[in-house]
Design a protein around this motif. Structure first.
Motif, PDB file in Angstrom:
ATOM      1  N   TYR A   1       5.826 -15.417  -2.991  1.00 43.94           N
ATOM      2  CA  TYR A   1       5.062 -14.265  -3.467  1.00 43.94           C
ATOM      3  C   TYR A   1       5.971 -13.047  -3.364  1.00 43.94           C
ATOM      4  N   PHE A   2       6.091 -12.308  -4.449  1.00 47.29           N
ATOM      5  CA  PHE A   2       6.863 -11.067  -4.437  1.00 47.29           C
ATOM      6  C   PHE A   2       5.859  -9.942  -4.213  1.00 47.29           C
ATOM      7  N   ILE A   3       5.954  -9.295  -3.068  1.00 49.69           N
ATOM      8  CA  ILE A   3       4.983  -8.270  -2.690  1.00 49.69           C
ATOM      9  C   ILE A   3       5.651  -6.900  -2.748  1.00 49.69           C
ATOM     10  N   GLN A   4       5.113  -6.031  -3.591  1.00 50.36           N
ATOM     11  CA  GLN A   4       5.615  -4.658  -3.643  1.00 50.36           C
ATOM     12  C   GLN A   4       5.003  -3.908  -2.475  1.00 50.36           C
ATOM     13  N   CYS A   5       5.834  -3.191  -1.742  1.00 50.01           N
ATOM     14  CA  CYS A   5       5.338  -2.509  -0.553  1.00 50.01           C
ATOM     15  C   CYS A   5       6.206  -1.293  -0.245  1.00 50.01           C
ATOM     16  N   ASP A   6       5.808  -0.580   0.781  1.00 54.18           N
ATOM     17  CA  ASP A   6       6.514   0.614   1.215  1.00 54.18           C
ATOM     18  C   ASP A   6       6.897   0.412   2.681  1.00 54.18           C
ATOM     19  N   PRO A   7       8.046   0.930   3.114  1.00 51.24           N
ATOM     20  CA  PRO A   7       8.451   0.742   4.521  1.00 51.24           C
ATOM     21  C   PRO A   7       7.436   1.287   5.525  1.00 51.24           C
ATOM     22  N   THR A   8       6.576   2.224   5.092  1.00 56.03           N
ATOM     23  CA  THR A   8       5.588   2.804   6.006  1.00 56.03           C
ATOM     24  C   THR A   8       4.309   1.980   6.104  1.00 56.03           C
ATOM     25  N   GLU A   9       4.209   0.917   5.299  1.00 55.45           N
ATOM     26  CA  GLU A   9       3.012   0.060   5.359  1.00 55.45           C
ATOM     27  C   GLU A   9       3.041  -0.794   6.619  1.00 55.45           C
ATOM     28  N   LEU A  10       1.851  -1.062   7.143  1.00 51.29           N
ATOM     29  CA  LEU A  10       1.711  -1.938   8.298  1.00 51.29           C
ATOM     30  C   LEU A  10       1.786  -3.395   7.853  1.00 51.29           C
ATOM     31  N   THR A  11       2.146  -4.253   8.789  1.00 51.83           N
ATOM     32  CA  THR A  11       2.111  -5.690   8.513  1.00 51.83           C
ATOM     33  C   THR A  11       0.711  -6.088   8.053  1.00 51.83           C
ATOM     34  N   LEU A  12      -0.313  -5.504   8.660  1.00 50.73           N
ATOM     35  CA  LEU A  12      -1.685  -5.816   8.280  1.00 50.73           C
ATOM     36  C   LEU A  12      -1.945  -5.500   6.807  1.00 50.73           C
ATOM     37  N   ASP A  13      -1.340  -4.415   6.294  1.00 45.55           N
ATOM     38  CA  ASP A  13      -1.494  -4.071   4.866  1.00 45.55           C
ATOM     39  C   ASP A  13      -0.933  -5.186   3.986  1.00 45.55           C
ATOM     40  N   ILE A  14       0.195  -5.747   4.388  1.00 48.18           N
ATOM     41  CA  ILE A  14       0.823  -6.836   3.625  1.00 48.18           C
ATOM     42  C   ILE A  14      -0.089  -8.064   3.653  1.00 48.18           C
TER      43      ILE A  14
END
Length: 94
Positions: free
Chosen positions: A12-25
């Motif tokens: 799975y390719f997940i777009q995210c931000d370095p400030t996101e929590l693991t829980l957000d992912i």
């Protein structure tokens, strides 16, 4: 940035931000795999560290294009072992 979340033969390719929590992912994954975030475990493969739900990706040194292993909780409440299929595991059909 994006991270690659791998489980067995799936990526799975997940777009995210370095400030996101693991829980957000995990919550993003929940929509893809239909498993609650509490039944998911994410492990950063480069360090073999289990990611902490309450910490940001940056705090855990998850960088762009990082590979993260996804494991799921089994019926006995234990998490499965990390398993990611490699190309070498498959032989072409004759």
């Amino acid at each position: 940035m994006y991270i690659r979340v791998k489980r067995h033969k799936t990526t799975y390719f997940i777009q995210c931000d370095p400030t996101e929590l693991t829980l957000d992912i995990k919550q993003k994954l929940q929509g893809l795999i239909d498993r609650p975030s509490s039944n998911q475990r994410l492990t950063l493969l480069s360090t073999n560290e289990i990611l902490d739900d309450s910490k940001t990706l940056a705090e855990q040194k998850v960088e762009n294009d990082a590979i993260v292993a996804l494991t799921l909780k089994k019926d006995d409440n234990e998490f499965e072992e990390v398993y990611i299929a490699r190309v070498e595991d498959f032989t072409p059909f004759s």
